[in-house]
Design a protein around this motif. Structure first.
Motif: not given
Length: 390
Positions: A41-42, A44, A217, A246-247, A251, A267, A269, A273
């Motif tokens: 999930p993080s 980039g 991010r 983003g996340d 946030r 986040h 897809t 994006k």
């Protein structure tokens, strides 16, 4: 061809005095050692780059393994977990010996915290660097954590200049190459291999109302808080919406700072994006530094120009006045944002120029350039290119 640092006296010959036709066969078994997998999930830009390299090399017949922190994800190449988010740095060596065993080339992806792979791996190594974290350490670890920031800077500097003293280093931009040289890496050990971009699919229509997008991010050095402050100056002039894609750990704080017209998507897809970058009038990139700024090229491929600061990485991916605007300060950023937003014809011309430039950066070319450096790294190593990893 992969490039040396532009100011290097040997820049005209990307392989120095060695010619690619004289190189032995490509390393067959390649291992990437990195912080995260693209499925994290993080993840980039760094994770996207490694994924595209690993996937491209796999398609060319190499046996590729990614050894990283966190749970492994399913890919066309092998992904192996070395441990958790942070403890995998300590476990990388044992996981390497236990789960991988041997290879022809080990690629250490250095994103601040090093693995010191050349100190424990007897075979050829290559170091992939997105950007040098000199200032990022200070931004991420301030106040009571300042001593930890100083330790981080010293570790990174020693890892890149001392531990990697026999290795080639791949920088993703001339800015990163110059930063490496500034901390003591010899110019003739640095190669520049640019990021690529996917061939964009069918485009969505441009938004009829002003739409401004920032992607990345949500961490301190991306400076989305600065963007939110500038939006309060820009919104009365342009109107429209500001969408933050983003996340990240910032946030919650950023959402509390946001005023009218701001939307946080979290986040999204790749398809979403793509749609947002096609619809956007401008991409906004207020980051303090980047290795390259992948999203700039992604937006450019969709004829969307960028407003960014004149900082390392972004000054490589944005051609000031042609594919976007590079601002020297907060007021000039806001002024450029307003000016370009209100000038439809200028946005169109910049967008087409950005798209033309983005066409020069495709992932297949990135993989080809990286593959050439991989062969050079194995050929230039003083030992047996097929020695087992220890």
């Amino acid at each position: 061809m992969p490039q040396h640092v532009p100011s290097s006296p040997r820049a005209a010959s990307p392989q120095g005095t060695r010619h690619l036709s004289a190189l032995p066969p490509q390393p067959r078994r390649i291992v990437f050692l990195a912080h995260r997998d693209l499925g994290n999930p993080s993840a980039g830009g760094s994770e996207l780059l490694v994924d595209r390299l690993a996937d491209g090399l796999t398609r060319l017949g190499h046996q590729v393994t990614l050894l990283c922190g966190g749970p492994p994800a399913f890919r066309d190449y092998r992904v192996v977990s070395a441990g958790g988010t942070y403890d995998h740095y300590l476990r990388a060596r044992s996981a390497f010996a236990r789960r991988v065993g041997d290879c022809d080339l080990l690629v250490e992806v250095c994103n601040g915290m090093p693995y010191f792979a050349p100190r424990w791996h007897r075979g050829p190594t290559l170091c992939l660097v997105n950007h040098v974290h000199t200032d990022v350490w200070r931004m991420r670890l301030s106040g009571p954590l300042a001593p930890a920031a100083r330790i981080g800077r010293r570790l990174e500097r020693w890892a890149l200049t001392g531990a990697q003293h026999r290795s080639l280093l791949v920088a993703v931009s001339p800015s990163t190459a110059h930063a490496l040289h500034a901390i003591g890496v010899e110019r003739d050990r640095i190669r520049v291999v640019h990021n690529g971009v996917e061939e964009p699919g069918p485009s969505a229509d441009r938004s009829p109302e002003p739409l401004f997008v920032a992607v990345g991010r949500l961490v301190e050095y991306k400076r989305i808080d600065l963007l939110l402050r500038l939006w309060e100056r820009v919104r009365p002039v342009t109107g429209g919406r500001l969408v933050i894609v983003g996340d990240g750990p910032e946030r919650g704080r950023l959402e509390r700072l946001a005023g009218p017209g701001v939307e946080f998507t979290g986040h999204v897809t790749e398809a979403e994006k793509h749609r947002l970058l096609c619809e956007a009038w401008l991409l906004l990139h207020p980051s303090a530094l980047e290795g390259w700024g992948l999203v700039v090229t992604e937006a450019a491929a969709r004829e969307t120009p960028t407003i960014a600061f004149d900082v390392p990485g972004l000054r490589d991916s944005v051609v000031d006045g042609e594919t976007g605007v590079l601002a020297r300060g907060e007021s000039s950023f806001a002024a450029a944002w307003c000016t370009v937003a209100l000038a439809a014809r200028r946005r169109e011309v910049m967008g087409k120029a950005a798209c033309d430039r983005a066409a020069r950066y495709r992932w297949d070319r990135t993989v080809t350039q990286f593959r050439a450096v991989a062969a050079e790294a194995v050929w230039g190593w003083g030992g047996d290119a097929h020695a087992p990893c220890q």
